[in-house]
Design a protein around this motif. Structure first.
Motif, mmCIF file in Angstrom:
data_model
loop_
_atom_site.group_PDB
_atom_site.id
_atom_site.type_symbol
_atom_site.label_atom_id
_atom_site.label_comp_id
_atom_site.label_asym_id
_atom_site.label_seq_id
_atom_site.Cartn_x
_atom_site.Cartn_y
_atom_site.Cartn_z
ATOM 1 N N PRO A 161 4.566 -42.776 -8.422
ATOM 2 C CA PRO A 161 5.962 -42.449 -8.752
ATOM 3 C C PRO A 161 6.440 -41.227 -7.971
ATOM 4 O O PRO A 161 5.763 -40.195 -7.935
ATOM 5 C CB PRO A 161 5.920 -42.176 -10.255
ATOM 6 N N ARG A 162 7.590 -41.348 -7.369
ATOM 7 C CA ARG A 162 8.095 -40.326 -6.451
ATOM 8 C C ARG A 162 8.292 -38.966 -7.127
ATOM 9 O O ARG A 162 7.908 -37.921 -6.585
ATOM 10 C CB ARG A 162 9.420 -40.808 -5.859
ATOM 11 N N LEU A 163 8.867 -38.962 -8.318
ATOM 12 C CA LEU A 163 9.167 -37.699 -8.988
ATOM 13 C C LEU A 163 7.893 -36.993 -9.448
ATOM 14 O O LEU A 163 7.761 -35.773 -9.325
ATOM 15 C CB LEU A 163 10.096 -37.944 -10.178
ATOM 16 N N GLU A 164 6.950 -37.767 -9.973
ATOM 17 C CA GLU A 164 5.683 -37.181 -10.403
ATOM 18 C C GLU A 164 4.939 -36.576 -9.212
ATOM 19 O O GLU A 164 4.334 -35.501 -9.316
ATOM 20 C CB GLU A 164 4.813 -38.230 -11.093
ATOM 21 N N THR A 165 4.983 -37.264 -8.077
ATOM 22 C CA THR A 165 4.313 -36.761 -6.882
ATOM 23 C C THR A 165 4.955 -35.464 -6.402
ATOM 24 O O THR A 165 4.260 -34.527 -5.983
ATOM 25 C CB THR A 165 4.358 -37.816 -5.760
ATOM 26 N N LEU A 166 6.276 -35.401 -6.464
ATOM 27 C CA LEU A 166 6.975 -34.179 -6.067
ATOM 28 C C LEU A 166 6.539 -32.999 -6.925
ATOM 29 O O LEU A 166 6.217 -31.917 -6.407
ATOM 30 C CB LEU A 166 8.482 -34.404 -6.198
#
Length: 284
Positions: free
Chosen positions: A113-118
């Motif tokens: 997931p993009r937000l979790e990775t950020l």
């Protein structure tokens, strides 16, 4: 778009490897073989910015702004690896990582997931900033002390840039971003409850390669990180508290709410999750 402003601000403070590193101050009598070996391990670890960048570009195809920022982040992170290797090339050439050793830490990360990775990498920058500050204090040779201080400052600036993109995400998707960021924030601020250091390079990222799917597991000495932190630079509870406090401080700024403890942040996470769940049920 944040990229133009971030490019300008980071360009203004960019250091030069030839003129900003006091190579002439090198003192061989103040570097032990043990210390030199840890420099090699960090040089290889920093090389893993390459697969991380490939991951970011793949998972953020619809975000040209953030993808453009990766050009800055990738350049500066690879420069960290390069300056550590240059130090070894000048003073301990037998320890310069081979291309094969560098290739080992370039492998595909599973989509996430993009937000979790950020958020994960935001916390990773905070942690790395403190690791390198601690390493600078541990080292006795003046040039490597200076190098670790410089790259620790880069990591802090990278964390600040990630925070800008997190704020942008809050404006775009609201509670979805709040839930993702608070979830990872609770995880990354709870390192004292885990057996291994919580940093992106020490987390499993490719199920098909498990258990050899962390950056650290692919180094010539897979166990070096724990030894470096616990037995060498002595990254103790005092240092860990600084990391946790910094994460909580930034979450307080991001969410405009005060978090004194990880438990406070976890309660907030539950509130946001409940709001999302209620909104989903209302939509049905």
């Amino acid at each position: 778009m944040l990229y133009p402003e971030l490019f300008k601000s980071l360009e203004q403070v960019r250091w030069n490897m030839d003129t900003d590193i006091p190579w002439e101050q090198y003192d061989a009598s103040r570097l032990t073989p043990e210390q030199a070996q840890t420099i090699k391990m960090n040089a290889i670890t920093e090389w893993s910015a390459l697969p991380a960048t490939e991951m970011f570009l793949r998972d953020n195809r619809d975000d040209s702004d953030f993808s453009a920022f990766m050009s800055i982040w990738f350049f500066e992170e690879q420069k960290h690896s390069l300056v550590l290797m240059e130090y070894l090339r000048r003073f301990h050439p037998e320890l310069v990582p081979t291309e094969a050793e560098l290739d080992q830490v370039r492998f595909e990360f599973d989509p996430a997931p993009r937000l979790e990775t950020l958020m994960l990498h935001f916390c990773g920058e905070i942690r790395l900033n403190h690791w390198y500050r601690c390493a600078s204090e541990w080292h006795t040779e003046p040039v490597i002390k200076h190098i670790y201080k410089i790259i620790s400052q880069d990591e802090a600036r990278h964390g600040g840039a990630y925070l800008r993109y997190m704020k942008k995400s809050l404006a775009e998707v609201g509670d979805v971003a709040r839930a993702a960021f608070s979830k990872i924030g609770v995880l990354m601020a709870s390192a004292r409850r885990t057996e291994k250091p919580l940093h992106p390079t020490n987390l499993h990222v490719n199920q098909s390669l498990f258990p050899n799917d962390t950056v650290q597991s692919r180094l010539p000495d897979p166990d070096w990180l724990e030894r470096w932190l616990d037995g060498q630079i002595r990254f103790d509870g005092v240092w860990e508290k600084k990391v946790v406090d910094r994460i909580l401080h930034n979450m307080s700024l991001l969410f405009e709410r005060s978090f004194e403890t990880v438990q406070d942040l976890n309660r907030y996470r539950k509130e946001v999750t409940q709001r999302l769940s209620a909104a989903g049920q209302a939509a049905l």
